[in-house]
Scaffold this active site. Structure first.
Site, mmCIF file in Angstrom:
data_model
loop_
_atom_site.group_PDB
_atom_site.id
_atom_site.type_symbol
_atom_site.label_atom_id
_atom_site.label_comp_id
_atom_site.label_asym_id
_atom_site.label_seq_id
_atom_site.Cartn_x
_atom_site.Cartn_y
_atom_site.Cartn_z
ATOM 1 N N SER A 90 0.820 -1.213 0.000
ATOM 2 C CA SER A 90 0.000 0.000 0.000
ATOM 3 C C SER A 90 0.854 1.263 0.000
ATOM 4 O O SER A 90 0.474 2.265 -0.616
ATOM 5 C CB SER A 90 -0.939 0.002 1.212
ATOM 6 O OG SER A 90 -0.220 -0.183 2.416
ATOM 7 N N HIS A 132 1.733 4.711 4.685
ATOM 8 C CA HIS A 132 0.973 5.358 3.614
ATOM 9 C C HIS A 132 1.507 6.759 3.339
ATOM 10 O O HIS A 132 1.717 7.143 2.176
ATOM 11 C CB HIS A 132 -0.504 5.436 3.989
ATOM 12 C CG HIS A 132 -1.175 4.100 4.008
ATOM 13 N ND1 HIS A 132 -2.446 3.903 4.539
ATOM 14 C CD2 HIS A 132 -0.768 2.877 3.565
ATOM 15 C CE1 HIS A 132 -2.782 2.632 4.409
ATOM 16 N NE2 HIS A 132 -1.786 2.000 3.837
#
Length: 360
Positions: A215, A277
């Protein structure tokens, strides 16, 4: 005599109408054939966007004149106004390759280390010690044991089926299209740099957790897209293809901002590594400035933004790595034995992957 004259005039009009219908039908067939030969994806060996050749230019002059007279037909308008966005390559090779490798690794992990109960791993995947054993982000191993390669390997691992599906769905859709736009080399650089940046920031802000997943790298692709939009927003639009490219990037910018906002909003719930992230997004943005500044039209802008991007990227990574290895971060020593660490919290925790004392 007037009767014969009117009859001849009627015959002439009928003949003219039949000829007009014939040429009109013939023109429609030709336009459909030419439109079907237009490919929406063209490989550009020069490494830049191409101009689309107008299919109307190759028509015979007689048909061109007919076309100007019959421009009210829908087929003529579609062929004359068709807009095609041309990219560098036909497929996103590395997007598919990474997705395949990530899937195979998760299957092997679940087969070798078994599937953990949902109360331990709600993502439907292996026990957490398997994630560390296979190269997940473990701050104590990275900082104290010098296992620097753990900054890169987490992008190949996923906590479970749900985690894998969520990341691969984005990677094979948006990520693959970005690769077709940028080329595989630029895509690979941004993907890997973003993965490293996500792991570094995760070690700094979340040192007492085991983190895996692509991610952060996927967020870096979104950061790279934002950098591309900013670098190419001032390009001229003196051709139809450039106007199409501007329109596509404008739509992509809106979609990317929405995706980034949504992901970051959900990054602060339990079991989600918000630092990874954010680190991936920033690293991808910086790497994108370095790469896409080289495609700017004005030489002065190209040199200026390339220099700025390179210097800022170097300083950001140098400062982050220096802080990470400065001794300020004190990761939990219990994470050396991930299996024993999690056995403190779960009575039904089983160790199947850890080396040493847990091999049995």
């Amino acid at each position: 005599m007037n009767k014969n004259k009117n009859k001849n005039l009627s015959t002439t009009l009928d003949t003219t109408r039949r000829k007009g219908r014939y040429y009109k039908d013939r023109l429609k067939q030709l336009l459909r054939k030419e439109s079907s030969n237009i490919s929406t994806m063209t490989v550009n060996n020069s490494g830049d966007y191409q101009h689309m050749k107008d299919p109307m230019e190759s028509r015979p002059s007689s048909l061109t004149r007919m076309g100007s007279q019959a421009n009210s037909s829908s087929n003529f308008q579609e062929a004359d106004e068709e807009e095609v966005y041309i990219v560098k390559q036909e497929y996103g090779y590395f997007s598919y390759l990474f997705g395949l490798v990530q899937t195979v690794i998760l299957i092997i992990m679940m087969w070798q280390c078994r599937v953990a109960p949902l109360n331990i791993n709600p993502m439907i995947g292996p026990y957490p010690d398997a994630l560390s054993e296979w190269g997940g982000k473990n701050a104590v191993n990275i900082i104290d044991d010098g296992e620097w390669w753990r900054l890169l390997t987490p992008m190949l691992l996923h906590a479970g089926v749900i985690h894998l599906f969520s990341n691969i769905a984005v990677q094979l859709e948006s990520g693959a299209f970005f690769e077709r736009e940028w080329g595989s080399l630029n895509w690979l650089i941004i993907y890997c740099v973003s993965a490293i940046g996500s792991s570094i920031l995760s070690v700094i802000f979340m040192p007492d957790s085991i983190s895996v997943g692509s991610s952060g790298a996927v967020m870096g692709l979104f950061g790279g897209k934002l950098a591309e939009v900013m670098c190419r927003c001032c390009e001229s639009d003196d051709s139809r293809q450039k106007r199409v490219a501007h329109s596509v990037r404008k739509e992509q910018c809106g979609g990317t901002l929405c995706a980034v906002t949504l992901v970051m909003a959900f990054s602060f719930i339990p079991y989600v590594d918000w630092a990874a992230h954010l680190g991936g997004l920033v690293a991808g943005l910086l790497a994108g400035f370095v790469l896409f500044s080289c495609a700017m039209e004005m030489v002065i802008s190209r040199v200026f933004w390339f220099a700025i991007g390179t210097v800022v990227t170097f300083i950001a990574f140098a400062m982050a790595l220096s802080y990470m290895y400065s001794g300020v971060i004190d990761p939990a020593e219990e994470l050396r034995d991930v299996c024993g660490y999690y056995q403190q919290f779960f009575d039904d925790y089983e160790c199947h992957c850890m080396r040493g004392e847990h091999d049995e």
